[in-house]
Write a protein that holds these residues in place. Structure first.
Motif, PDB file in Angstrom:
ATOM      1  N   GLY A   1     -44.115 -15.867  -8.979  1.00 32.78           N
ATOM      2  CA  GLY A   1     -44.623 -14.530  -9.270  1.00 32.78           C
ATOM      3  C   GLY A   1     -44.547 -13.617  -8.065  1.00 32.78           C
ATOM      4  N   ALA A   2     -44.931 -14.142  -6.898  1.00 29.10           N
ATOM      5  CA  ALA A   2     -44.860 -13.334  -5.670  1.00 29.10           C
ATOM      6  C   ALA A   2     -43.430 -12.946  -5.354  1.00 29.10           C
ATOM      7  CB  ALA A   2     -45.488 -14.108  -4.508  1.00 29.10           C
ATOM      8  N   PHE A   3     -42.508 -13.910  -5.462  1.00 33.82           N
ATOM      9  CA  PHE A   3     -41.095 -13.603  -5.214  1.00 33.82           C
ATOM     10  C   PHE A   3     -40.560 -12.597  -6.238  1.00 33.82           C
ATOM     11  CE2 PHE A   3     -40.804 -17.546  -2.641  1.00 33.82           C
ATOM     12  CZ  PHE A   3     -40.200 -16.992  -1.519  1.00 33.82           C
ATOM     13  N   ALA A   4     -40.973 -12.736  -7.492  1.00 35.17           N
ATOM     14  CA  ALA A   4     -40.496 -11.819  -8.532  1.00 35.17           C
ATOM     15  C   ALA A   4     -41.014 -10.404  -8.295  1.00 35.17           C
ATOM     16  CB  ALA A   4     -40.919 -12.327  -9.910  1.00 35.17           C
ATOM     17  N   VAL A   5     -42.274 -10.269  -7.883  1.00 38.35           N
ATOM     18  CA  VAL A   5     -42.828  -8.937  -7.613  1.00 38.35           C
ATOM     19  C   VAL A   5     -42.097  -8.296  -6.441  1.00 38.35           C
ATOM     20  CG1 VAL A   5     -44.871  -7.724  -6.755  1.00 38.35           C
ATOM     21  CG2 VAL A   5     -45.083  -9.327  -8.647  1.00 38.35           C
ATOM     22  N   VAL A   6     -41.942  -9.032  -5.355  1.00 41.28           N
ATOM     23  CA  VAL A   6     -41.254  -8.482  -4.178  1.00 41.28           C
ATOM     24  C   VAL A   6     -39.797  -8.160  -4.514  1.00 41.28           C
ATOM     25  CG1 VAL A   6     -40.460  -9.029  -1.837  1.00 41.28           C
ATOM     26  CG2 VAL A   6     -42.790  -9.595  -2.524  1.00 41.28           C
ATOM     27  N   GLY A   7     -39.113  -9.078  -5.194  1.00 42.04           N
ATOM     28  CA  GLY A   7     -37.727  -8.827  -5.584  1.00 42.04           C
ATOM     29  C   GLY A   7     -37.593  -7.663  -6.548  1.00 42.04           C
ATOM     30  N   GLY A   8     -38.539  -7.547  -7.469  1.00 40.99           N
ATOM     31  CA  GLY A   8     -38.510  -6.434  -8.418  1.00 40.99           C
ATOM     32  C   GLY A   8     -38.707  -5.094  -7.739  1.00 40.99           C
TER      33      GLY A   8
END
Length: 176
Positions: free
Chosen positions: A158-165
């Motif tokens: 989730g953290a990676f997805a938020v930052v990547g998004g």
């Protein structure tokens, strides 16, 4: 890749597609952070559907190109079986799939760490050796407690997805 080639590749992707990818990643990331249990079950189910469809396509590929048909048949059957098992047992799969992923990541960490340590002693530098040592340590920690996967994996994803998004959204507006 040169800077010009990179810019040419970036220009071939429409900005709105990067924006759409960023928004999707951001929404999935927020879903993983706010409701990790439910999100994990949903993502594992999506993976089960992916494995099932991929297995069917691998078997169909035998009729289109019969080279390596034994491997395609084996891969197709494994994909179909794995997909059906995940879809039939969603709660067990939500625990088992991340745990197996953590075990695989732990083994890879140890192997890549050992390779990095060997390269460091052959003259690749102390940075490679330090990262190799950390990789071995990380792999041992993961193998020591593989059941941490279902608890931590959704939050990390989730953290990676938020930052990547967010990065994709910013990039999309910069390209536009």
């Amino acid at each position: 890749m040169t800077a010009q080639a990179y810019q040419a590749e970036q220009m071939s992707i429409p900005w709105w597609l990067v924006l759409l990818e960023g928004i999707t990643s951001l929404v999935i990331g927020l879903f993983l952070l706010t409701s990790p249990g439910v999100a994990l079950v949903v993502l594992v189910q999506v993976m089960g559907i992916f494995w099932l469809i991929g297995g069917i396509f691998r078997i169909i590929a035998i009729f289109l190109d019969n080279t390596l048909w034994g491997l395609k048949l084996f891969g197709g059957l494994i994909g179909i079986i794995a997909g059906l098992l995940v879809l039939q047992h969603p709660l067990w799969s939500a625990l088992l799939v991340p745990t197996v992923a953590i075990i695989i990541i732990g083994i890879e960490g140890i192997l890549f760490g050992i390779i990095s340590l060997v390269l460091a002693f052959q003259g690749a530098g102390w940075g490679v050796g330090l990262l190799g040592g950390l990789s071995v340590l990380f792999g041992l920690i993961l193998l020591g407690n593989p059941f941490i996967g279902p608890a931590v994996l959704p939050i990390v994803m989730g953290a990676f997805a938020v930052v990547g998004g967010l990065a994709s959204i910013v990039t999309a507006f910069r390209v536009k």
